[in-house]
Write a protein that holds these residues in place. Structure first.
Motif, PDB file in Angstrom:
ATOM      1  N   ASP A 137     -39.337  -2.773 -53.226  1.00 21.63           N
ATOM      2  CA  ASP A 137     -37.712  -2.020 -52.413  1.00 21.63           C
ATOM      3  C   ASP A 137     -37.073  -2.665 -51.899  1.00 21.63           C
ATOM      4  N   ALA A 138     -37.980  -3.234 -50.698  1.00 26.01           N
ATOM      5  CA  ALA A 138     -38.205  -4.117 -49.672  1.00 26.01           C
ATOM      6  C   ALA A 138     -39.214  -4.370 -48.741  1.00 26.01           C
ATOM      7  N   LEU A 139     -39.131  -5.722 -48.439  1.00 26.30           N
ATOM      8  CA  LEU A 139     -40.979  -6.362 -48.153  1.00 26.30           C
ATOM      9  C   LEU A 139     -40.931  -5.934 -46.596  1.00 26.30           C
ATOM     10  N   ASP A 140     -40.288  -5.127 -45.566  1.00 26.32           N
ATOM     11  CA  ASP A 140     -39.627  -4.577 -44.188  1.00 26.32           C
ATOM     12  C   ASP A 140     -41.069  -5.035 -43.905  1.00 26.32           C
ATOM     13  N   ALA A 141     -40.969  -6.149 -43.255  1.00 26.60           N
ATOM     14  CA  ALA A 141     -42.018  -7.515 -41.602  1.00 26.60           C
ATOM     15  C   ALA A 141     -42.024  -6.844 -40.840  1.00 26.60           C
ATOM     16  N   HIS A 142     -43.047  -6.722 -40.222  1.00 28.66           N
ATOM     17  CA  HIS A 142     -43.329  -5.772 -39.293  1.00 28.66           C
ATOM     18  C   HIS A 142     -42.943  -6.992 -37.895  1.00 28.66           C
ATOM     19  N   GLY A 143     -43.542  -8.329 -38.228  1.00 27.67           N
ATOM     20  CA  GLY A 143     -42.943  -9.030 -36.994  1.00 27.67           C
ATOM     21  C   GLY A 143     -41.721  -9.528 -37.296  1.00 27.67           C
ATOM     22  N   ARG A 144     -41.451 -10.305 -35.588  1.00 27.81           N
ATOM     23  CA  ARG A 144     -40.202 -11.944 -36.138  1.00 27.81           C
ATOM     24  C   ARG A 144     -39.554 -11.927 -36.892  1.00 27.81           C
ATOM     25  N   VAL A 145     -38.362 -11.616 -37.498  1.00 31.79           N
ATOM     26  CA  VAL A 145     -38.434 -12.967 -38.477  1.00 31.79           C
ATOM     27  C   VAL A 145     -37.352 -14.183 -38.268  1.00 31.79           C
ATOM     28  N   VAL A 146     -37.614 -15.112 -38.734  1.00 39.16           N
ATOM     29  CA  VAL A 146     -36.605 -16.488 -38.430  1.00 39.16           C
ATOM     30  C   VAL A 146     -36.286 -16.216 -39.650  1.00 39.16           C
ATOM     31  N   ARG A 147     -34.945 -16.559 -40.194  1.00 34.24           N
ATOM     32  CA  ARG A 147     -33.971 -16.973 -41.588  1.00 34.24           C
ATOM     33  C   ARG A 147     -33.330 -17.810 -41.423  1.00 34.24           C
ATOM     34  N   VAL A 148     -33.521 -19.063 -42.042  1.00 33.58           N
ATOM     35  CA  VAL A 148     -32.408 -20.466 -42.843  1.00 33.58           C
ATOM     36  C   VAL A 148     -31.525 -19.915 -43.875  1.00 33.58           C
ATOM     37  N   ASP A 149     -30.477 -20.049 -43.574  1.00 33.26           N
ATOM     38  CA  ASP A 149     -29.311 -19.397 -44.786  1.00 33.26           C
ATOM     39  C   ASP A 149     -28.115 -20.290 -44.714  1.00 33.26           C
ATOM     40  N   ARG A 150     -27.665 -20.960 -46.159  1.00 31.24           N
ATOM     41  CA  ARG A 150     -26.867 -21.736 -45.743  1.00 31.24           C
ATOM     42  C   ARG A 150     -25.180 -20.378 -45.452  1.00 31.24           C
ATOM     43  N   LEU A 151     -25.370 -18.942 -45.588  1.00 29.62           N
ATOM     44  CA  LEU A 151     -24.043 -18.557 -45.364  1.00 29.62           C
ATOM     45  C   LEU A 151     -24.556 -17.274 -44.729  1.00 29.62           C
ATOM     46  N   ALA A 152     -23.971 -17.124 -43.097  1.00 31.39           N
ATOM     47  CA  ALA A 152     -24.240 -15.654 -42.472  1.00 31.39           C
ATOM     48  C   ALA A 152     -24.696 -14.661 -43.567  1.00 31.39           C
ATOM     49  N   THR A 153     -23.693 -14.375 -44.655  1.00 28.60           N
ATOM     50  CA  THR A 153     -24.158 -13.466 -44.878  1.00 28.60           C
ATOM     51  C   THR A 153     -25.214 -12.722 -45.863  1.00 28.60           C
ATOM     52  N   GLN A 154     -26.363 -13.892 -45.805  1.00 31.89           N
ATOM     53  CA  GLN A 154     -27.582 -13.350 -46.151  1.00 31.89           C
ATOM     54  C   GLN A 154     -29.008 -13.326 -45.074  1.00 31.89           C
ATOM     55  N   LEU A 155     -28.331 -13.633 -43.803  1.00 31.18           N
ATOM     56  CA  LEU A 155     -29.278 -14.122 -43.278  1.00 31.18           C
ATOM     57  C   LEU A 155     -30.105 -11.902 -42.548  1.00 31.18           C
ATOM     58  N   HIS A 156     -28.839 -11.120 -42.936  1.00 31.53           N
ATOM     59  CA  HIS A 156     -29.809  -9.684 -42.412  1.00 31.53           C
ATOM     60  C   HIS A 156     -30.323  -8.838 -43.961  1.00 31.53           C
ATOM     61  N   LYS A 157     -29.747  -9.836 -45.002  1.00 31.39           N
ATOM     62  CA  LYS A 157     -29.677  -8.732 -46.620  1.00 31.39           C
ATOM     63  C   LYS A 157     -31.651  -8.536 -46.808  1.00 31.39           C
ATOM     64  N   ASN A 158     -31.893  -7.291 -46.882  1.00 26.48           N
ATOM     65  CA  ASN A 158     -32.636  -6.899 -47.365  1.00 26.48           C
ATOM     66  C   ASN A 158     -34.100  -7.171 -45.840  1.00 26.48           C
ATOM     67  N   GLN A 159     -33.352  -7.911 -45.700  1.00 21.40           N
ATOM     68  CA  GLN A 159     -34.558  -7.600 -44.303  1.00 21.40           C
ATOM     69  C   GLN A 159     -34.006  -8.291 -42.673  1.00 21.40           C
TER      70      GLN A 159
END
Length: 536
Positions: free
Chosen positions: A289-311
């Motif tokens: 259902d989800a990755l559930d990363a335990h550490g800090r996450v840096v996300r690069v994406d074209r859209l702000a709506t994607q930055l917190h999607k699913n993680q």
């Protein structure tokens, strides 16, 4: 005497597409759409006539995976458009660029329920349900602008399909238009992270003891920078299915598209800093259902709506991946670091998981992968031999090497996607790997392969029908129903289409069959019975 071209809306629209570099369109000519076809030869645009509009759409998608340009599909009104919408839904789910062109009822004659040819209550509404947008321009200038708007979306937003329905009276109308309106436009990316955001992300990555990179389809244009970051950080590199091959999977840091395996998913989960580039991290990739990363996450994406999607992201960087990652590389100087993980051991653990979960398809996938040339393009279908076997075994040398659709998971994708890929990349060997059930969804496109004069080898694994669904039925106490399917003589079928076919007597013969098919050229079919690998 040479006839001057008719300056119709259709021609103006196709000229605009050609100005952006589109050289191939896929579709089926029909009563209402011939003004889309009239200017193609004059404009140097190759028309590929599929045997079904769904095949046209998947062919266009395969072409797009190799060129980076949108696949263009021309349908007629009503059933032609509706037949292509499964391909549009695939492009939407996988975030790929596509333009569907169709005629519509004349202005003022929208659904009147009079029984006119191809009459449909709301074909534009149907298209709108599975595309980023669907429009009905009512002037030539508006039609041309719709093409520019589509390319702006592809360049600056999340690439997804669009549909343009031209009223037939507008499509056929002869009208002059300002030539300047047809010229391609440049669309500078509208967003880029601030210096502070980039610095914070770089500091997290620089100080990480267990950095990991997870690259999705949105990273494909940034291959050089993804590789540079992985080497600079000593970070294991995992991809999604759509990101597969963004860095050559023979690279010592590559863990491939292995998120479905706990051994590799755990590496991402337990990274102290996880860099995610251009991925929504959906469960179709994760198989949980989800990755559930335990550490800090840096996300690069074209859209702000994607930055917190699913993680959720600790630091979110909105921008185009090549530009953002280039800045991160600059901010991370120094010699390459050693990798904290033992990549070969992790690969072996993933292989053991695959073998334990599905021994037969793992062995089939490994045998097929070993038989193929390193630079192959291999289109896949929603078949167990593909997603439980081949994708886990084949090491792609470049992005776009495995056209596939993990999220939409359609059947019938493989053959047309392969022929579209071969048209776009004629110098690379192209194969299809799929099951017997999937091949029957698009077997008619074998004729398109022959008609287009393409060298294409189909490897069909025959398990007698829908074996996975049969197993699902058994698991809940349902006797087999609708899953054991009669099979054609596969080699004879290939010969009937004008190709050649062979049925293997032993899996040990596969490598010779593949090399023989490559040498012979044209349409080749290799039939592999799944029972060549006996059950344990």
């Amino acid at each position: 005497m040479q006839t001057l071209p008719k300056e119709t809306t259709g021609r103006h629209l196709l000229r605009t597409l050609r100005s952006y570099g589109v050289t191939t369109v896929f579709g089926i000519p029909g009563t209402h759409n011939i003004e889309f076809y009239r200017p193609l030869e004059e404009l140097g645009i190759h028309a590929v006539t599929a045997r079904h509009e769904q095949g046209a759409g998947y062919g266009a998608d395969g072409w797009a995976t190799q060129t980076g340009l949108p696949g263009v599909v021309i349908t007629t009104s009503g059933p032609g458009l509706l037949n292509a919408l499964s391909a549009a839904a695939t492009a939407f789910a996988e975030s790929r660029p596509m333009i569907i062109l169709s005629p519509g009822a004349p202005r003022g004659a929208e659904f009147t329920d009079r029984g006119t040819l191809h009459e449909t209550q709301d074909q534009l509404g149907a298209a709108r349900a599975v595309t980023a947008w669907a429009r009905r321009p009512e002037t030539a200038a508006d039609a041309v602008q719709a093409v520019h708007d589509a390319f702006e979306l592809f360049a600056t937003g999340r690439p997804r399909p669009v549909a343009i329905e031209i009223p037939i009276d507008v499509l056929e109308a002869e009208i002059s238009i300002d030539e300047r309106l047809l010229a391609p436009k440049e669309f500078p990316f509208p967003a880029h992270p601030s210096a502070d955001e980039l610095r914070r992300a770089a500091e997290l990555l620089r100080d990480a003891a267990r950095p990991v990179i997870l690259a999705g389809g949105g990273s494909r244009g940034a291959a050089e920078h993804v590789r540079a970051l992985a080497e600079r950080l000593g970070a294991p590199l995992i991809t999604t299915s759509n990101g597969k091959g963004v860095v050559d999977e023979h690279h010592p840091l590559s863990l491939g598209a292995g998120l479905r395996f706990a051994a590799i998913r755990d590496v991402a989960q337990h990274a102290d800093v996880l860099l995610v580039v251009g991925s929504k991290l959906g469960d179709a990739e994760l198989w949980v259902d989800a990755l559930d990363a335990h550490g800090r996450v840096v996300r690069v994406d074209r859209l702000a709506t994607q930055l917190h999607k699913n993680q959720p992201a600790t630091v979110g960087l909105i921008g185009d991946a090549p530009a953002v990652l280039a800045d991160l590389v600059t901010l991370l100087p120094g010699a390459p670091r050693d990798c904290f993980a033992d990549v070969p051991v992790l690969r072996a653990q993933a292989r053991e998981e695959s073998f334990d979960a599905d021994r037969v398809n793992t062995l089939l996938g490994e045998a097929i992968a070993a038989a193929l040339p390193r630079d192959a393009i291999v289109a896949l279908d929603s078949s167990t031999v593909a997603y439980r076997g081949f994708l886990n075994s084949y090491r792609a040398s470049a992005s776009g090497s495995t056209p596939y659709m993990a999220t939409y998971a359609t059947l019938g994708y493989g053959v047309p996607a392969a022929l579209g890929s071969k048209i776009a990349a004629p110098d690379r060997p192209v194969f299809v790997v799929l099951g017997d059930g999937a091949l029957m969804f698009s077997v008619q496109e074998l004729m398109t392969v022959v008609e287009q004069g393409l060298d294409l080898t189909v490897i069909v694994v025959d398990n007698g029908g829908y074996l996975e669904i049969k197993d699902n039925e058994a698991a809940v106490g349902i006797a087999p129903i609708g899953v054991d399917l009669a099979q054609p003589d596969w080699p004879a079928l290939a010969r009937a289409f004008g190709g050649a076919g062979t049925s293997l007597a032993s899996l040990a013969d596969l490598a010779d069959a593949v090399s023989g098919a490559e040498a012979a050229g044209g349409l080749q079919l290799i039939h592999v019975r799944q029972d060549l690998i006996p059950a344990a």
